[in-house]
Design a protein around this motif. Sequence first.
Motif, PDB file in Angstrom:
ATOM      1  N   ASN A  57      -7.288  16.280   0.694  1.00  0.00           N
ATOM      2  CA  ASN A  57      -6.723  16.688   1.978  1.00  0.00           C
ATOM      3  C   ASN A  57      -5.478  17.542   1.777  1.00  0.00           C
ATOM      4  OD1 ASN A  57      -6.429  16.467   4.930  1.00  0.00           O
ATOM      5  ND2 ASN A  57      -4.565  15.345   4.427  1.00  0.00           N
ATOM      6  N   ASP A  58      -5.288  18.512   2.668  1.00  0.00           N
ATOM      7  CA  ASP A  58      -4.105  19.357   2.679  1.00  0.00           C
ATOM      8  C   ASP A  58      -3.119  18.794   3.695  1.00  0.00           C
ATOM      9  OD1 ASP A  58      -2.184  21.316   2.916  1.00  0.00           O
ATOM     10  OD2 ASP A  58      -3.582  22.986   3.081  1.00  0.00           O
ATOM     11  N   VAL A  59      -1.995  18.264   3.217  1.00  0.00           N
ATOM     12  CA  VAL A  59      -1.043  17.607   4.123  1.00  0.00           C
ATOM     13  C   VAL A  59      -0.362  18.601   5.051  1.00  0.00           C
ATOM     14  CG1 VAL A  59      -0.630  15.711   2.519  1.00  0.00           C
ATOM     15  CG2 VAL A  59       0.873  17.719   2.452  1.00  0.00           C
ATOM     16  N   SER A  60      -0.440  19.896   4.753  1.00  0.00           N
ATOM     17  CA  SER A  60       0.152  20.903   5.635  1.00  0.00           C
ATOM     18  C   SER A  60      -0.620  21.027   6.947  1.00  0.00           C
ATOM     19  CB  SER A  60       0.177  22.273   4.942  1.00  0.00           C
ATOM     20  OG  SER A  60       0.930  22.223   3.758  1.00  0.00           O
ATOM     21  N   LYS A  61      -1.877  20.592   6.949  1.00  0.00           N
ATOM     22  CA  LYS A  61      -2.721  20.706   8.149  1.00  0.00           C
ATOM     23  C   LYS A  61      -2.667  19.430   8.986  1.00  0.00           C
ATOM     24  CE  LYS A  61      -5.751  24.045   5.886  1.00  0.00           C
ATOM     25  NZ  LYS A  61      -7.104  24.334   5.365  1.00  0.00           N
ATOM     26  N   PHE A  62      -2.923  18.312   8.359  1.00  0.00           N
ATOM     27  CA  PHE A  62      -2.852  17.034   9.064  1.00  0.00           C
ATOM     28  C   PHE A  62      -2.851  15.929   8.014  1.00  0.00           C
ATOM     29  CE2 PHE A  62      -7.292  17.360   8.100  1.00  0.00           C
ATOM     30  CZ  PHE A  62      -7.729  16.065   7.913  1.00  0.00           C
ATOM     31  N   VAL A  63      -2.417  14.757   8.411  1.00  0.00           N
ATOM     32  CA  VAL A  63      -2.495  13.584   7.534  1.00  0.00           C
ATOM     33  C   VAL A  63      -2.947  12.402   8.373  1.00  0.00           C
ATOM     34  CG1 VAL A  63      -1.315  12.092   5.898  1.00  0.00           C
ATOM     35  CG2 VAL A  63      -0.551  14.447   6.154  1.00  0.00           C
ATOM     36  N   HIS A  64      -4.054  11.792   7.978  1.00  0.00           N
ATOM     37  CA  HIS A  64      -4.520  10.566   8.630  1.00  0.00           C
ATOM     38  C   HIS A  64      -4.931   9.584   7.547  1.00  0.00           C
ATOM     39  CE1 HIS A  64      -6.479   7.714  11.257  1.00  0.00           C
ATOM     40  NE2 HIS A  64      -7.594   7.833  10.546  1.00  0.00           N
ATOM     41  N   VAL A  65      -4.326   8.428   7.560  1.00  0.00           N
ATOM     42  CA  VAL A  65      -4.686   7.363   6.630  1.00  0.00           C
ATOM     43  C   VAL A  65      -4.849   6.088   7.434  1.00  0.00           C
ATOM     44  CG1 VAL A  65      -4.014   6.032   4.600  1.00  0.00           C
ATOM     45  CG2 VAL A  65      -3.373   8.443   4.752  1.00  0.00           C
ATOM     46  N   ARG A 123       0.856  -1.195   0.000  1.00  0.00           N
ATOM     47  CA  ARG A 123       0.000   0.000   0.000  1.00  0.00           C
ATOM     48  C   ARG A 123       0.887   1.239   0.000  1.00  0.00           C
ATOM     49  NH1 ARG A 123      -3.944   2.064   4.170  1.00  0.00           N
ATOM     50  NH2 ARG A 123      -5.845   2.621   3.035  1.00  0.00           N
ATOM     51  N   ILE A 124       0.662   2.134  -0.956  1.00  0.00           N
ATOM     52  CA  ILE A 124       1.503   3.316  -1.120  1.00  0.00           C
ATOM     53  C   ILE A 124       0.652   4.576  -1.095  1.00  0.00           C
ATOM     54  CG2 ILE A 124       1.438   3.147  -3.664  1.00  0.00           C
ATOM     55  CD1 ILE A 124       4.378   4.201  -3.591  1.00  0.00           C
ATOM     56  N   LEU A 125       1.081   5.569  -0.328  1.00  0.00           N
ATOM     57  CA  LEU A 125       0.429   6.882  -0.288  1.00  0.00           C
ATOM     58  C   LEU A 125       1.196   7.814  -1.209  1.00  0.00           C
ATOM     59  CD1 LEU A 125      -1.414   9.140   0.891  1.00  0.00           C
ATOM     60  CD2 LEU A 125       0.259   9.360   2.763  1.00  0.00           C
ATOM     61  N   ILE A 126       0.486   8.454  -2.145  1.00  0.00           N
ATOM     62  CA  ILE A 126       1.089   9.403  -3.072  1.00  0.00           C
ATOM     63  C   ILE A 126       0.416  10.753  -2.861  1.00  0.00           C
ATOM     64  CG2 ILE A 126       1.538   9.993  -5.486  1.00  0.00           C
ATOM     65  CD1 ILE A 126       1.400   7.002  -6.143  1.00  0.00           C
ATOM     66  N   THR A 127       1.170  11.729  -2.360  1.00  0.00           N
ATOM     67  CA  THR A 127       0.611  13.072  -2.189  1.00  0.00           C
ATOM     68  C   THR A 127       0.879  13.890  -3.453  1.00  0.00           C
ATOM     69  OG1 THR A 127       2.594  14.110  -1.223  1.00  0.00           O
ATOM     70  CG2 THR A 127       1.132  12.908   0.276  1.00  0.00           C
ATOM     71  N   GLY A 128       0.037  14.897  -3.674  1.00  0.00           N
ATOM     72  CA  GLY A 128       0.105  15.623  -4.942  1.00  0.00           C
ATOM     73  C   GLY A 128      -0.324  14.735  -6.095  1.00  0.00           C
ATOM     74  N   ALA A 129      -1.214  13.777  -5.807  1.00  0.00           N
ATOM     75  CA  ALA A 129      -1.537  12.708  -6.750  1.00  0.00           C
ATOM     76  C   ALA A 129      -2.299  13.188  -7.984  1.00  0.00           C
ATOM     77  CB  ALA A 129      -2.346  11.621  -6.047  1.00  0.00           C
ATOM     78  N   ALA A 130      -2.968  14.325  -7.895  1.00  0.00           N
ATOM     79  CA  ALA A 130      -3.740  14.826  -9.039  1.00  0.00           C
ATOM     80  C   ALA A 130      -2.921  15.778  -9.905  1.00  0.00           C
ATOM     81  CB  ALA A 130      -5.022  15.515  -8.565  1.00  0.00           C
ATOM     82  N   VAL A 186      -3.003   1.961  -4.248  1.00  0.00           N
ATOM     83  CA  VAL A 186      -2.603   3.359  -4.260  1.00  0.00           C
ATOM     84  C   VAL A 186      -3.593   4.204  -3.476  1.00  0.00           C
ATOM     85  CG1 VAL A 186      -2.238   5.401  -5.704  1.00  0.00           C
ATOM     86  CG2 VAL A 186      -1.366   3.181  -6.440  1.00  0.00           C
ATOM     87  N   VAL A 187      -3.082   4.897  -2.464  1.00  0.00           N
ATOM     88  CA  VAL A 187      -3.858   5.886  -1.722  1.00  0.00           C
ATOM     89  C   VAL A 187      -3.399   7.254  -2.228  1.00  0.00           C
ATOM     90  CG1 VAL A 187      -4.447   6.808   0.545  1.00  0.00           C
ATOM     91  CG2 VAL A 187      -3.947   4.364   0.284  1.00  0.00           C
ATOM     92  N   ALA A 188      -4.259   7.913  -2.974  1.00  0.00           N
ATOM     93  CA  ALA A 188      -3.922   9.196  -3.592  1.00  0.00           C
ATOM     94  C   ALA A 188      -4.433  10.333  -2.718  1.00  0.00           C
ATOM     95  CB  ALA A 188      -4.544   9.288  -4.982  1.00  0.00           C
ATOM     96  N   MET A 189      -3.631  11.390  -2.579  1.00  0.00           N
ATOM     97  CA  MET A 189      -4.021  12.515  -1.735  1.00  0.00           C
ATOM     98  C   MET A 189      -3.645  13.822  -2.432  1.00  0.00           C
ATOM     99  SD  MET A 189      -3.073  13.111   2.304  1.00  0.00           S
ATOM    100  CE  MET A 189      -3.982  11.638   2.791  1.00  0.00           C
ATOM    101  N   ASP A 190      -4.563  14.793  -2.406  1.00  0.00           N
ATOM    102  CA  ASP A 190      -4.302  16.085  -3.041  1.00  0.00           C
ATOM    103  C   ASP A 190      -5.309  17.091  -2.492  1.00  0.00           C
ATOM    104  OD1 ASP A 190      -3.927  18.228  -5.093  1.00  0.00           O
ATOM    105  OD2 ASP A 190      -2.822  16.661  -6.162  1.00  0.00           O
ATOM    106  N   ASN A 191      -4.868  18.343  -2.304  1.00  0.00           N
ATOM    107  CA  ASN A 191      -5.822  19.377  -1.901  1.00  0.00           C
ATOM    108  C   ASN A 191      -6.392  20.117  -3.104  1.00  0.00           C
ATOM    109  OD1 ASN A 191      -3.686  21.005  -2.678  1.00  0.00           O
ATOM    110  ND2 ASN A 191      -3.583  22.176  -0.761  1.00  0.00           N
ATOM    111  N   LEU A 192      -5.921  19.766  -4.301  1.00  0.00           N
ATOM    112  CA  LEU A 192      -6.426  20.279  -5.580  1.00  0.00           C
ATOM    113  C   LEU A 192      -6.184  21.772  -5.769  1.00  0.00           C
ATOM    114  CD1 LEU A 192      -9.760  18.244  -5.828  1.00  0.00           C
ATOM    115  CD2 LEU A 192      -7.484  17.653  -6.720  1.00  0.00           C
ATOM    116  N   ILE A 193      -5.219  22.334  -5.050  1.00  0.00           N
ATOM    117  CA  ILE A 193      -4.927  23.753  -5.227  1.00  0.00           C
ATOM    118  C   ILE A 193      -4.274  24.000  -6.590  1.00  0.00           C
ATOM    119  CG2 ILE A 193      -2.650  23.704  -4.101  1.00  0.00           C
ATOM    120  CD1 ILE A 193      -3.423  26.414  -2.812  1.00  0.00           C
ATOM    121  N   THR A 194      -3.494  23.023  -7.067  1.00  0.00           N
ATOM    122  CA  THR A 194      -2.970  23.089  -8.427  1.00  0.00           C
ATOM    123  C   THR A 194      -3.241  21.794  -9.194  1.00  0.00           C
ATOM    124  OG1 THR A 194      -0.766  22.311  -7.748  1.00  0.00           O
ATOM    125  CG2 THR A 194      -1.112  24.696  -7.802  1.00  0.00           C
TER     126      THR A 194
END
Length: 338
Positions: free
Chosen positions: A67-75, A14-21, A39-47
């Motif tokens: 999700n915004d990883v700058s605030k918190f990350v829970h998986v 299981r892999i977490l990829i931030t900025g996935a989008a 694949v666990v994809a994470m993005d706040n969609l700001i870009t």
Amino acid sequence: MNADQLVSSQQRKRILITGAAGFLGSHLCDRFIKEDFHVVAMDNLITGDLQNISHLFHLENFEFYHNDVSKFVHVPGKIDYILHFASPASPIDYLKIPIQTLKVGSLGTHNLLGLAKAKGARMLIASTSEVYGDPSVNPQPEEYWGNVNPVGPRGVYDEAKRFQEAMTMAYHTFHGLETRIVRIFNTYGPRMRLNDGRVLPAFIGQALRGEDLTVFGDGTQTRSFCYVDDLIEGIYRLLFSDYAQPVNIGNPEEITMMDFAEEIIRLTGTTQKIICKELPTDDPKQRRPDITKARALLGWEPKVNRAEGLKITYEYFRSLPAALLEQTEHKNFVHYNK
């Protein structure tokens, strides 16, 4: 899901990829799905753009967290690997959102390193050739410490990445966390945004709109462009290597901005002129990776030549809806030689 499928699902890494989008994050999602990871994809969609990963939503081994990883990350559940690619990566973006850029490189990295420690996961961070600043050596080896202006307009990105590397190495040395650091040089390919301010989509966008191509400075600045598939292969190999120090991944074939603009004009078959404007503050004069380490440690080097990669990328941009092409605010548009 039958019994065999359930066992297979439980056995998948299981892999977490931030900025996935984003541009690179979405290609990484594709690669690890292809390799049969969950694949666990994470993005706040700001870009980022969900369209980049929408083709994966129906898969049982893919999930997305907004999700915004700058605030918190829970998986929940196990995580075997983390790829941290959440960050604005183009000058237009990080000049528009400087605080968020600094936060994702510092607070976001800290949060993810904490998650990696809690999960016992190996973490790879996406650093950048921008840590070298406006270099005084060419090509740039990993041992070069750089020439960066910390209070200039590009400092929010450059220093965020330098801090990110320092924090990652601190977790590696103090906590014994398994970490990897990739220093990414100019990369291009499908899913780049036309209006992100980087030189390649800027040139192609101007050509498609029938505008003159804008070169900043006298056009003698150099860049080295790596096709996205080559970059993803290098990242994949680095993740599963035993090397914790930074590694350059990029294409060492160097070209001046003037020659590159002429190359784009030939590629697009257009007849625009090339116009020169003032060079932006702290814009690097040279950018070329020394990939000696990547060759020796990973057995990696780029395979896709620029002519082939540019043709694929141009066809991608040509396929975009006309309305998307015109979304670029080209009347007052400034791009950077990145």
